[in-house]
Design a protein around this motif. Structure first.
Motif, mmCIF file in Angstrom:
data_model
loop_
_atom_site.group_PDB
_atom_site.id
_atom_site.type_symbol
_atom_site.label_atom_id
_atom_site.label_comp_id
_atom_site.label_asym_id
_atom_site.label_seq_id
_atom_site.Cartn_x
_atom_site.Cartn_y
_atom_site.Cartn_z
ATOM 1 N N PHE A 32 0.818 -1.203 0.000
ATOM 2 C CA PHE A 32 0.000 0.000 0.000
ATOM 3 C C PHE A 32 0.854 1.256 0.000
ATOM 4 O O PHE A 32 0.839 2.056 0.945
ATOM 5 N N LEU A 33 1.606 1.439 -1.086
ATOM 6 C CA LEU A 33 2.518 2.562 -1.178
ATOM 7 C C LEU A 33 2.397 3.239 -2.529
ATOM 8 O O LEU A 33 2.308 2.577 -3.563
ATOM 9 N N GLY A 34 2.416 4.581 -2.505
ATOM 10 C CA GLY A 34 2.347 5.351 -3.739
ATOM 11 C C GLY A 34 3.523 6.293 -3.870
ATOM 12 O O GLY A 34 4.269 6.531 -2.915
ATOM 13 N N LEU A 46 0.252 12.246 -8.901
ATOM 14 C CA LEU A 46 0.330 10.830 -8.558
ATOM 15 C C LEU A 46 0.954 10.059 -9.712
ATOM 16 O O LEU A 46 0.479 10.140 -10.857
ATOM 17 N N TYR A 49 0.529 3.859 -7.656
ATOM 18 C CA TYR A 49 -0.230 3.504 -6.446
ATOM 19 C C TYR A 49 -0.168 2.000 -6.240
ATOM 20 O O TYR A 49 0.050 1.241 -7.184
ATOM 21 N N ASP A 50 -0.341 1.610 -4.989
ATOM 22 C CA ASP A 50 -0.231 0.206 -4.600
ATOM 23 C C ASP A 50 1.033 -0.435 -5.159
ATOM 24 O O ASP A 50 1.018 -1.538 -5.712
ATOM 25 N N ALA A 51 2.130 0.277 -4.964
ATOM 26 C CA ALA A 51 3.505 -0.182 -5.211
ATOM 27 C C ALA A 51 3.925 -0.204 -6.662
ATOM 28 O O ALA A 51 5.051 0.158 -6.989
ATOM 29 N N LEU B 100 -8.240 8.756 -5.104
ATOM 30 C CA LEU B 100 -8.169 8.018 -6.362
ATOM 31 C C LEU B 100 -9.424 7.187 -6.619
ATOM 32 O O LEU B 100 -9.820 6.977 -7.760
ATOM 33 N N SER B 103 -8.587 0.840 -5.711
ATOM 34 C CA SER B 103 -7.672 0.099 -4.838
ATOM 35 C C SER B 103 -8.116 0.065 -3.386
ATOM 36 O O SER B 103 -7.447 -0.530 -2.568
ATOM 37 N N TYR B 107 -5.194 7.403 -1.980
ATOM 38 C CA TYR B 107 -4.163 8.089 -2.744
ATOM 39 C C TYR B 107 -4.824 9.314 -3.347
ATOM 40 O O TYR B 107 -6.042 9.388 -3.439
ATOM 41 N N PHE B 108 -4.027 10.257 -3.809
ATOM 42 C CA PHE B 108 -4.547 11.545 -4.233
ATOM 43 C C PHE B 108 -4.292 11.755 -5.716
ATOM 44 O O PHE B 108 -3.154 11.982 -6.122
ATOM 45 N N ASP B 109 -5.373 11.676 -6.525
ATOM 46 C CA ASP B 109 -5.166 11.722 -7.970
ATOM 47 C C ASP B 109 -5.392 13.100 -8.580
ATOM 48 O O ASP B 109 -4.885 13.376 -9.668
ATOM 49 N N TRP B 111 -5.429 17.366 -7.492
ATOM 50 C CA TRP B 111 -5.098 18.332 -6.461
ATOM 51 C C TRP B 111 -5.521 19.723 -6.920
ATOM 52 O O TRP B 111 -5.492 20.033 -8.109
#
Lengths: 107, 121
Positions: A32-34, A46, A49-51, B100, B103, B107-109, B111
């Motif tokens: 769980f890493l972006g 971005l 996401y998710d590695a 986002l 998933s 997460y931030f898609d 901004w």
């Protein structure tokens, strides 16, 4: 909270070279890493996401790997527009945290 | 086109208050979770707060819990951050960021352009 440590702090490379950026978590974050890119005066973007999943519109030269506590962002061949600050971010648990950033400079 | 436009930043004295707003367009606002993230001078990104799509679920960073309150008005496509008891270390550019929505996690898609908050006497 989970602490993300990025290395190196600064990376100086030339266009066309390969860049490898690292992010280490203080405890497992599963996958769980972006990863984000930020240029001066702009909002972050971005990348991953998710590695390892590329976000919409991100070029294939950007790739992510890793799981557990150790992660890598690779830029296969640097373009002039890739010189920026890169941050990792986990979503494993609250609070969400970011790494301190890696500055990618033109050599 | 997705757009997020923040407003409400400015200069405030320590101990003062500000209310930031973020107006969203180009997507179905009430279907997305939203967040506030800041960039302090000389520092990195810091996630501050999350709100679920209906507004019933919120989370905060330890650094702002009890001082900041996130809220939203889905009828107005708007996100807010009420900031009280401001400190010098709260100085920075404040971004609203869309989740986002894939998933299962945050997460931030997208901004906003950011709004500058300066806390100084």
């Amino acid at each position: 909270e989970i602490v993300l440590t990025q290395s190196p702090a600064t990376l100086s490379l030339s266009p066309g070279e390969r860049a490898t950026l690292f992010c280490r978590a203080s405890q497992t974050v599963s996958n769980f890493l972006g990863w984000y890119q930020q240029k001066p005066g702009q909002a972050p973007r971005l990348l991953i996401y998710d590695a390892f999943n590329r976000a919409t519109g991100i070029p294939a030269r950007f790739s992510g790997s890793g799981s557990g506590t150790d992660f890598t962002l690779t830029i296969s061949s640097l373009e002039p527009e890739d010189f920026a600050v890169y941050y990792c971010q986990h979503r494993y648990t609250w609070p969400i945290t970011f790494g301190q950033g890696t500055r990618l400079d033109i050599k | 086109e997705v757009q997020l436009v923040e407003s409400g930043g400015g200069l405030v004295q320590p101990g003062g208050s500000l209310r930031l707003s973020c107006v969203a367009s180009g997507f179905t606002f009430n279907s997305y979770e939203m967040n506030w993230v800041r960039l302090a001078p000389g520092k990195g990104l810091e996630w501050l707060s999350y709100i679920g799509s209906s507004g019933s679920t919120t989370y905060y960073a330890d650094s702002v819990r009890g001082r900041f309150t996130i809220s939203r008005d889905n009828a107005k496509n708007s996100l807010y951050l009420q900031m009280n008891s401001l400190r010098v270390e709260d100085t920075g550019v404040y971004y609203c960021a869309r989740d986002l929505n894939k998933s299962g996690g945050v997460y931030f898609d997208y901004w906003g352009q950011g709004t500058l908050v300066t806390v100084s006497s």
